[in-house]
Design a protein around this motif. Structure first.
Motif, PDB file in Angstrom:
ATOM      1  N   LYS A  46      34.668  56.516  33.342  1.00  0.00           N
ATOM      2  CA  LYS A  46      35.528  57.690  33.137  1.00  0.00           C
ATOM      3  C   LYS A  46      35.299  58.779  34.177  1.00  0.00           C
ATOM      4  CE  LYS A  46      32.480  59.598  29.538  1.00  0.00           C
ATOM      5  NZ  LYS A  46      31.752  60.467  30.409  1.00  0.00           N
ATOM      6  N   ASP A  47      34.142  58.789  34.812  1.00  0.00           N
ATOM      7  CA  ASP A  47      33.859  59.806  35.827  1.00  0.00           C
ATOM      8  C   ASP A  47      34.166  59.332  37.247  1.00  0.00           C
ATOM      9  OD1 ASP A  47      33.005  61.673  33.929  1.00  0.00           O
ATOM     10  OD2 ASP A  47      30.994  60.785  33.892  1.00  0.00           O
ATOM     11  N   GLY A  48      34.567  58.084  37.387  1.00  0.00           N
ATOM     12  CA  GLY A  48      34.884  57.538  38.698  1.00  0.00           C
ATOM     13  C   GLY A  48      36.359  57.665  39.015  1.00  0.00           C
ATOM     14  N   ARG A  49      36.735  57.148  40.165  1.00  0.00           N
ATOM     15  CA  ARG A  49      38.128  57.226  40.596  1.00  0.00           C
ATOM     16  C   ARG A  49      38.464  55.954  41.374  1.00  0.00           C
ATOM     17  NH1 ARG A  49      40.923  59.671  38.331  1.00  0.00           N
ATOM     18  NH2 ARG A  49      40.131  61.738  38.647  1.00  0.00           N
ATOM     19  N   VAL A  50      39.650  55.396  41.071  1.00  0.00           N
ATOM     20  CA  VAL A  50      40.185  54.264  41.815  1.00  0.00           C
ATOM     21  C   VAL A  50      41.517  54.689  42.409  1.00  0.00           C
ATOM     22  CG1 VAL A  50      41.063  51.897  41.688  1.00  0.00           C
ATOM     23  CG2 VAL A  50      39.057  52.557  40.340  1.00  0.00           C
ATOM     24  N   TYR A  51      41.644  54.523  43.706  1.00  0.00           N
ATOM     25  CA  TYR A  51      42.915  54.729  44.389  1.00  0.00           C
ATOM     26  C   TYR A  51      43.519  53.350  44.591  1.00  0.00           C
ATOM     27  CZ  TYR A  51      40.932  59.297  45.565  1.00  0.00           C
ATOM     28  OH  TYR A  51      40.366  60.549  45.503  1.00  0.00           O
ATOM     29  N   ALA A  52      44.816  53.214  44.319  1.00  0.00           N
ATOM     30  CA  ALA A  52      45.460  51.913  44.454  1.00  0.00           C
ATOM     31  C   ALA A  52      46.756  52.055  45.243  1.00  0.00           C
ATOM     32  CB  ALA A  52      45.727  51.313  43.080  1.00  0.00           C
ATOM     33  N   PHE A  53      46.942  51.169  46.215  1.00  0.00           N
ATOM     34  CA  PHE A  53      48.086  51.216  47.125  1.00  0.00           C
ATOM     35  C   PHE A  53      48.972  49.986  46.977  1.00  0.00           C
ATOM     36  CE2 PHE A  53      45.037  54.006  49.039  1.00  0.00           C
ATOM     37  CZ  PHE A  53      45.774  54.962  49.727  1.00  0.00           C
ATOM     38  N   ASP A  54      50.272  50.195  47.062  1.00  0.00           N
ATOM     39  CA  ASP A  54      51.226  49.099  47.210  1.00  0.00           C
ATOM     40  C   ASP A  54      52.539  49.688  47.700  1.00  0.00           C
ATOM     41  OD1 ASP A  54      51.033  46.006  45.772  1.00  0.00           O
ATOM     42  OD2 ASP A  54      52.902  46.629  46.728  1.00  0.00           O
ATOM     43  N   ILE A  55      53.292  48.895  48.445  1.00  0.00           N
ATOM     44  CA  ILE A  55      54.571  49.385  48.967  1.00  0.00           C
ATOM     45  C   ILE A  55      55.725  49.094  48.014  1.00  0.00           C
ATOM     46  CG2 ILE A  55      53.875  49.234  51.389  1.00  0.00           C
ATOM     47  CD1 ILE A  55      55.541  46.612  51.546  1.00  0.00           C
ATOM     48  N   GLN A  56      55.478  48.274  46.983  1.00  0.00           N
ATOM     49  CA  GLN A  56      56.539  47.883  46.062  1.00  0.00           C
ATOM     50  C   GLN A  56      56.456  48.694  44.767  1.00  0.00           C
ATOM     51  OE1 GLN A  56      57.497  43.495  46.082  1.00  0.00           O
ATOM     52  NE2 GLN A  56      55.463  43.454  47.037  1.00  0.00           N
ATOM     53  N   GLU A  57      57.566  49.323  44.432  1.00  0.00           N
ATOM     54  CA  GLU A  57      57.630  50.131  43.215  1.00  0.00           C
ATOM     55  C   GLU A  57      57.270  49.316  41.974  1.00  0.00           C
ATOM     56  OE1 GLU A  57      57.787  53.487  41.132  1.00  0.00           O
ATOM     57  OE2 GLU A  57      58.275  53.488  43.272  1.00  0.00           O
ATOM     58  N   GLN A  58      57.651  48.044  41.959  1.00  0.00           N
ATOM     59  CA  GLN A  58      57.358  47.187  40.809  1.00  0.00           C
ATOM     60  C   GLN A  58      55.856  47.052  40.589  1.00  0.00           C
ATOM     61  OE1 GLN A  58      59.757  46.041  38.629  1.00  0.00           O
ATOM     62  NE2 GLN A  58      57.942  45.636  37.397  1.00  0.00           N
ATOM     63  N   ALA A  59      55.083  47.062  41.665  1.00  0.00           N
ATOM     64  CA  ALA A  59      53.625  46.993  41.545  1.00  0.00           C
ATOM     65  C   ALA A  59      53.093  48.219  40.801  1.00  0.00           C
ATOM     66  CB  ALA A  59      52.982  46.887  42.925  1.00  0.00           C
ATOM     67  N   LEU A  60      53.622  49.391  41.112  1.00  0.00           N
ATOM     68  CA  LEU A  60      53.187  50.605  40.419  1.00  0.00           C
ATOM     69  C   LEU A  60      53.569  50.575  38.944  1.00  0.00           C
ATOM     70  CD1 LEU A  60      53.146  51.574  43.507  1.00  0.00           C
ATOM     71  CD2 LEU A  60      53.303  53.833  42.510  1.00  0.00           C
ATOM     72  N   VAL A  61      54.765  50.080  38.644  1.00  0.00           N
ATOM     73  CA  VAL A  61      55.216  49.985  37.252  1.00  0.00           C
ATOM     74  C   VAL A  61      54.290  49.040  36.480  1.00  0.00           C
ATOM     75  CG1 VAL A  61      57.091  49.167  35.760  1.00  0.00           C
ATOM     76  CG2 VAL A  61      57.617  50.565  37.776  1.00  0.00           C
ATOM     77  N   ASN A  62      54.029  47.856  37.048  1.00  0.00           N
ATOM     78  CA  ASN A  62      53.184  46.868  36.384  1.00  0.00           C
ATOM     79  C   ASN A  62      51.755  47.388  36.195  1.00  0.00           C
ATOM     80  OD1 ASN A  62      55.431  45.230  36.590  1.00  0.00           O
ATOM     81  ND2 ASN A  62      54.572  43.918  38.183  1.00  0.00           N
TER      82      ASN A  62
END
Length: 191
Positions: A46-62
């Protein structure tokens, strides 16, 4: 005990477990369907952070849906942009960078990671990598873009100064059909 080298994705996860602790920063450079983002989120706590990248909007939705189900949404920053733009979004040292290259599973297989942008991303990750941190690249050489990425990443990583980085390439040489490989770049602790 399960075979240690039977699957390079599982090996990458074991390395993540060894490297990450509560409160750390990690980056999923290829978000996909959110499996790696969720896994990293479970490790940083809970005190950490994950940054996540993708160029496809569907990836963000999923991924958003998956993180919400696990109650991890507050641990992650989901970014709809290429991993080669990493320096625009991250200004702090990172412990683990994870790339699961190729294409979005169950998505459009004509949209794949590219050697040029992946190399740019790796170079930028090196600048953000904290001492004893690691970049993990799962590479799929079974398609043309994957083979080009493999060749470019192996060539580039072999030029890294051994005083600053340990580089390991793990490939299952007795498996058929161009199995995935794992390329690891670990930043050496200062002496």
């Amino acid at each position: 005990m399960k075979d240690i080298f039977s699957n390079v994705i599982e090996l990458a996860k074991k390395i993540c477990k060894a490297k990450l602790t509560e409160g750390d920063r990690a980056v999923d450079c290829t978000m996909g369907n959110g499996n790696d983002t969720a896994f990293l989120s479970s490790l940083v706590g809970k005190d950490g952070r994950v940054y996540a990248f993708d160029i496809q909007e569907q990836a963000l939705v999923n991924t958003s849906k998956k993180l919400q189900e696990l109650n991890f949404l507050d641990r992650a920053v989901l970014i709809c942009d290429g991993h080669e733009t990493i320096e625009k979004y991250i200004k702090e040292p990172v412990r683990v960078f994870l790339f699961n290259l190729g294409y979005l599973p169950k998505g459009d297989h004509s949209i794949t990671t590219q050697k040029e942008t992946t190399l740019q991303a790796v170079q930028k990750c090196l600048n953000l990598l904290e001492p004893d941190g690691i970049i993990l690249l799962v590479i799929y050489p079974g398609h043309d873009n994957g083979k080009a990425e493999q060749e470019a990443l192996v060539r580039y990583s072999s030029t890294l100064d051994q005083k600053n980085y340990n580089v390991a390439r793990i490939c299952l040489t007795n498996q058929v059909n161009n199995p995935p490989e794992l390329l690891c770049v670990e930043k050496v602790l200062p002496r």
